[in-house]
Design a protein around this motif. Structure first.
Motif, short mmCIF file in Angstrom:
data_model
loop_
_atom_site.label_atom_id
_atom_site.label_comp_id
_atom_site.label_asym_id
_atom_site.label_seq_id
_atom_site.Cartn_x
_atom_site.Cartn_y
_atom_site.Cartn_z
N GLN A 135 0.85 -1.19 0.00
CA GLN A 135 0.00 0.00 0.00
C GLN A 135 0.88 1.24 0.00
O GLN A 135 1.68 1.43 0.92
CB GLN A 135 -0.92 0.01 1.22
CG GLN A 135 -1.84 1.22 1.29
CD GLN A 135 -2.73 1.21 2.52
OE1 GLN A 135 -2.86 0.19 3.19
NE2 GLN A 135 -3.33 2.34 2.84
N TRP A 136 0.76 2.07 -1.02
CA TRP A 136 1.60 3.26 -1.13
C TRP A 136 1.17 4.30 -0.10
O TRP A 136 0.00 4.67 -0.01
CB TRP A 136 1.53 3.85 -2.53
CG TRP A 136 2.30 5.14 -2.66
CD1 TRP A 136 1.80 6.39 -2.78
CD2 TRP A 136 3.72 5.28 -2.67
NE1 TRP A 136 2.81 7.32 -2.86
CE2 TRP A 136 4.00 6.66 -2.79
CE3 TRP A 136 4.78 4.37 -2.58
CZ2 TRP A 136 5.30 7.15 -2.83
CZ3 TRP A 136 6.08 4.87 -2.61
CH2 TRP A 136 6.33 6.23 -2.75
N ARG A 137 2.13 4.78 0.69
CA ARG A 137 1.87 5.80 1.69
C ARG A 137 2.62 7.10 1.38
O ARG A 137 2.10 8.18 1.57
CB ARG A 137 2.25 5.28 3.08
CG ARG A 137 1.50 4.03 3.50
CD ARG A 137 0.02 4.29 3.65
NE ARG A 137 -0.25 5.21 4.76
CZ ARG A 137 -1.44 5.75 5.01
NH1 ARG A 137 -2.46 5.48 4.21
NH2 ARG A 137 -1.59 6.55 6.05
N GLY A 138 3.83 6.97 0.91
CA GLY A 138 4.60 8.13 0.49
C GLY A 138 5.25 8.87 1.65
O GLY A 138 4.65 9.09 2.70
N SER A 139 6.53 9.19 1.49
CA SER A 139 7.29 9.97 2.47
C SER A 139 8.23 10.91 1.72
O SER A 139 8.77 10.54 0.68
CB SER A 139 8.10 9.04 3.38
OG SER A 139 9.01 9.80 4.18
N PRO A 140 8.44 12.11 2.25
CA PRO A 140 9.41 13.02 1.63
C PRO A 140 10.85 12.72 2.03
O PRO A 140 11.78 13.37 1.52
CB PRO A 140 8.97 14.39 2.18
CG PRO A 140 8.42 14.08 3.54
CD PRO A 140 7.75 12.73 3.41
#
Length: 260
Positions: free
Chosen positions: A8-13
């Motif tokens: 599941q893609w959550r994404g972080s910078p």
């Protein structure tokens, strides 16, 4: 986006842009010292300045925070970050166990990564030389997380995950365990260094295997670069166990050692 299709893609910078010229050659295993939901909240904040590629929860959920084309900010070592895929695991503290569902999901994820990068077998080098394609966070130079992931409360059963991932990769009936692979690698490598001009009773295939092994199989103990050819070599060894067993027995007995 590059990664496991079931995550599941959550994404972080919190990551490098690209991999600073390095290529992927290992997986680093971490433990969260907490739960997936809390880690997710931390990793999505730029002020936290850390994130791994993946996280595995106690229910078997798999999150992805960083695209695999980028290095993650996880290992406290830029070279390891940019040459590895990092996986966090729920657990590592009282009341937060590593579950069976989590082990299975992590093994599935490791096997998926191995297939996509062309690794026929997953291997943690328990000698501490970091020649395997599985690395524990505490083994990465520069880290101060000395219990991560397997020396803490509710620790990660790393060997169990690796062994299960190899079952998935190779089939349950034929899979070697991480301990098997370490024994094979050590036996053959010891033969290379101890017997520079081995006589192997006319077994030309075994002789060629010994003499043609890459010089850096376990010689570069302080290197942080793991040659993918080494993993290909270990994979090839799984098909030559019978020949190697006879060879190692002969060499061991000649020195008065126990072949087993």
């Amino acid at each position: 986006m590059t990664g496991a299709s079931f995550a599941q893609w959550r994404g972080s910078p919190n990551h490098y842009d690209g991999r600073l010229g390095l290529s992927v050659n290992h997986i680093t295993l971490h433990i969260m010292v907490g739960r997936l939901s809390g880690t997710d909240s931390c990793f999505q904040r730029s002020s936290f300045q850390a994130a791994s590629h993946y996280g595995v929860g106690g229910t078997g959920a798999v999150y992805q925070w960083v695209d695999e084309v980028n290095g993650s900010w996880a290992d406290a070592n830029w070279r390891s970050d940019c040459s590895g895929i990092t996986i966090e695991h729920e657990g590592g503290m009282a009341g937060v166990p590593v579950t069976d569902a989590e082990v299975e999901a992590s093994a599935r994820l490791c096997a998926d990564i191995a297939r996509r990068y062309g690794w026929g077998v997953l291997w943690h080098d328990n000698s501490g030389n970091r020649c395997g394609n599985i690395v524990l966070h505490r083994e990465v130079p520069g880290t101060d997380h000395f219990g991560c992931p397997d020396r803490c409360v509710n620790a990660l059963p790393a060997d169990r995950i690796i062994n299960r991932a190899n079952q998935i990769l190779m089939g349950v009936d034929m899979a070697l365990t991480n301990d098997d692979i370490n024994k094979i690698a050590k036996a053959v490598t010891d033969s290379v260094w101890q017997y520079k001009n081995p006589r192997i009773n006319g077994n030309r295939d075994a002789y060629n295997l010994l003499t043609n092994m890459p010089h850096d199989v376990m010689a570069y103990k302080n290197s942080q670069v793991v040659d993918r050819d080494v993993f290909g070599l270990i994979t090839d060894l799984t098909g030559q166990v019978a020949d190697l067993t006879d060879m190692v027995k002969t060499l061991a007995e000649s020195k008065g050692a126990d072949p087993d």
